[in-house]
Design an enzyme around this catalytic site. Structure first.
Site, PDB file in Angstrom:
ATOM      1  N   ARG A 257       0.834  -1.199   0.000  1.00  0.00           N
ATOM      2  CA  ARG A 257       0.000   0.000   0.000  1.00  0.00           C
ATOM      3  C   ARG A 257       0.872   1.255   0.000  1.00  0.00           C
ATOM      4  NH1 ARG A 257      -4.688   0.665   4.425  1.00  0.00           N
ATOM      5  NH2 ARG A 257      -2.892   0.983   5.788  1.00  0.00           N
TER       6      ARG A 257
ATOM      7  N   LYS B 292      -2.433   6.618   1.235  1.00  0.00           N
ATOM      8  CA  LYS B 292      -2.290   7.058   2.635  1.00  0.00           C
ATOM      9  C   LYS B 292      -1.315   8.235   2.697  1.00  0.00           C
ATOM     10  CE  LYS B 292      -2.480   4.756   7.144  1.00  0.00           C
ATOM     11  NZ  LYS B 292      -3.892   5.054   7.386  1.00  0.00           N
TER      12      LYS B 292
ATOM     13  N   GLU C  30     -16.383   6.417   3.301  1.00  0.00           N
ATOM     14  CA  GLU C  30     -15.762   5.969   4.543  1.00  0.00           C
ATOM     15  C   GLU C  30     -15.771   7.117   5.537  1.00  0.00           C
ATOM     16  OE1 GLU C  30     -11.359   5.679   4.690  1.00  0.00           O
ATOM     17  OE2 GLU C  30     -11.432   5.857   2.521  1.00  0.00           O
TER      18      GLU C  30
END
Length: 345
Positions: A83, A185, A221
């Protein structure tokens, strides 16, 4: 076996405590150096460093646990490495090789073994890998030099006294732009969410629930977690969107639901109208820190939508998923192949 630090593990909160070692590697002239474990917790850089001028940074979060049989392990660190690779590629940052990334996590946790809380304490060792542009950058462009670091800190359980259902609200803000950086992220995503979360807290809510930025009809989210729903017939429904951060916890829960618990799972667009019409019996948020946080109500500009299972405590289906995942992490249940990285023991 390294002697543990003299800490009241049961009283730990979710905050930073300086540990003994951290990993540091520098990128210069197109290559990463070998990296080193150091005692020095300070970062020294130019006042014109790329990260300070244009927020070129990304990070990850994972944990080390002491299992029931005394091993120190990490949960799926290769997925965090992959990720971060995606985050770096999106932000025009150099990728720290996945195999070296996992080894650096292992080496850092091993060096801080005395800080890994004992089994049964409810505490864990939180691991924070991060990367940032470190050389002077005054024009708007990617940095030429970068630093990759990993530090650890022992943390207590996210919910002391058990996970009580929270109340979240539909946010008037957007978490991410269409075709933006919501799926990586990046530190800048979290900086932009701070006003929204503080505004939610000031108004008595635990979190914001963001709708899709294009149509504001689909559930995305919250500021720091993916969303899960359970229908009355015990189907797990997971919102799907290109701007949702791909949670490793969510991916693991989906696998457990399908392959271990034999549940039906739907990963699809979820309209907020479905919540309004009472389509779901349970709702929860999932992420590294809390694993699963039960949601009791969603508040939408004066109207509350309550979930029939989960108003007082975590609903039965989400509780089963939570118990299974934490059982795997803590060594009480057999883990799927490749999920557990043994550090020591």
């Amino acid at each position: 076996m390294v002697a543990k630090k003299d800490i009241d593990w049961g009283s730990l909160g979710f905050g930073y405590i300086k540990t003994d070692k951290r990993f540091v590697s520098n990128y210069k002239n197109g290559a990463w150096d070998e990296g080193v474990l150091t005692d020095d917790a300070n970062v020294v850089m130019s006042e014109c460093a790329g990260v300070l001028q244009y927020s070129q940074s990304c990070f990850e979060g994972l944990k080390a646990y002491t299992t029931e049989d005394g091993k120190i392990v990490c949960f799926r660190p290769d997925q965090n490495a992959l990720r971060m690779k995606s985050s770096c590629e999106r932000l025009e940052m150099p990728v720290f090789p996945v195999d070296r990334w996992v080894k650096a996590v292992v080496d850092t946790v091993r060096a801080d073994e005395a800080w890994v809380p004992p089994y049964g304490s409810g505490a864990t060792l939180y691991i924070r890998p991060y990367m940032f542009g470190s050389n002077p950058v005054i024009g708007v462009k990617p940095a030429d030099e970068y630093q990759f670091r990993i530090f650890t800190t022992p943390v207590g359980p996210y919910f002391k006294g058990g996970a009580k259902p929270i109340v979240i609200r539909i946010s008037d803000f957007d978490r991410a732009a269409p075709h933006g950086t919501g799926h990586v992220k990046a530190g800048l995503n979290y900086a932009m969410s701070l006003h929204a979360i503080m505004d939610a807290h000031r108004n008595g809510f635990n979190e914001n629930l963001y709708l899709d930025p294009a149509t504001r009809t689909k559930i995305e989210e919250t500021g720091g977690a993916n969303v899960l729903f359970v229908t009355p017939d015990k189907t797990l429904v997971v919102p799907k969107s290109p701007s949702i951060l791909p949670s490793i916890t969510r991916r693991s829960i989906v696998y457990i639901a399908q392959n271990i618990l034999g549940m039906k799972v739907e990963e699809r667009e979820v309209l907020f109208d479905e919540v309004k019409k009472g389509a779901f019996a349970e709702c929860g948020l999932c992420g590294t820190a809390a694993v699963i946080s039960p949601v009791g109500k969603i508040y939408d500009h004066g109207t509350e939508y309550a979930f029939p299972s989960g108003m007082e405590e975590m609903g039965p289906v989400l509780k089963k998923l939570y118990d299974t995942l934490t059982g795997i992490q803590m060594g009480r249940l057999e883990a799927p192949e490749g999920w557990i990285q043994v550090i020591d023991g």
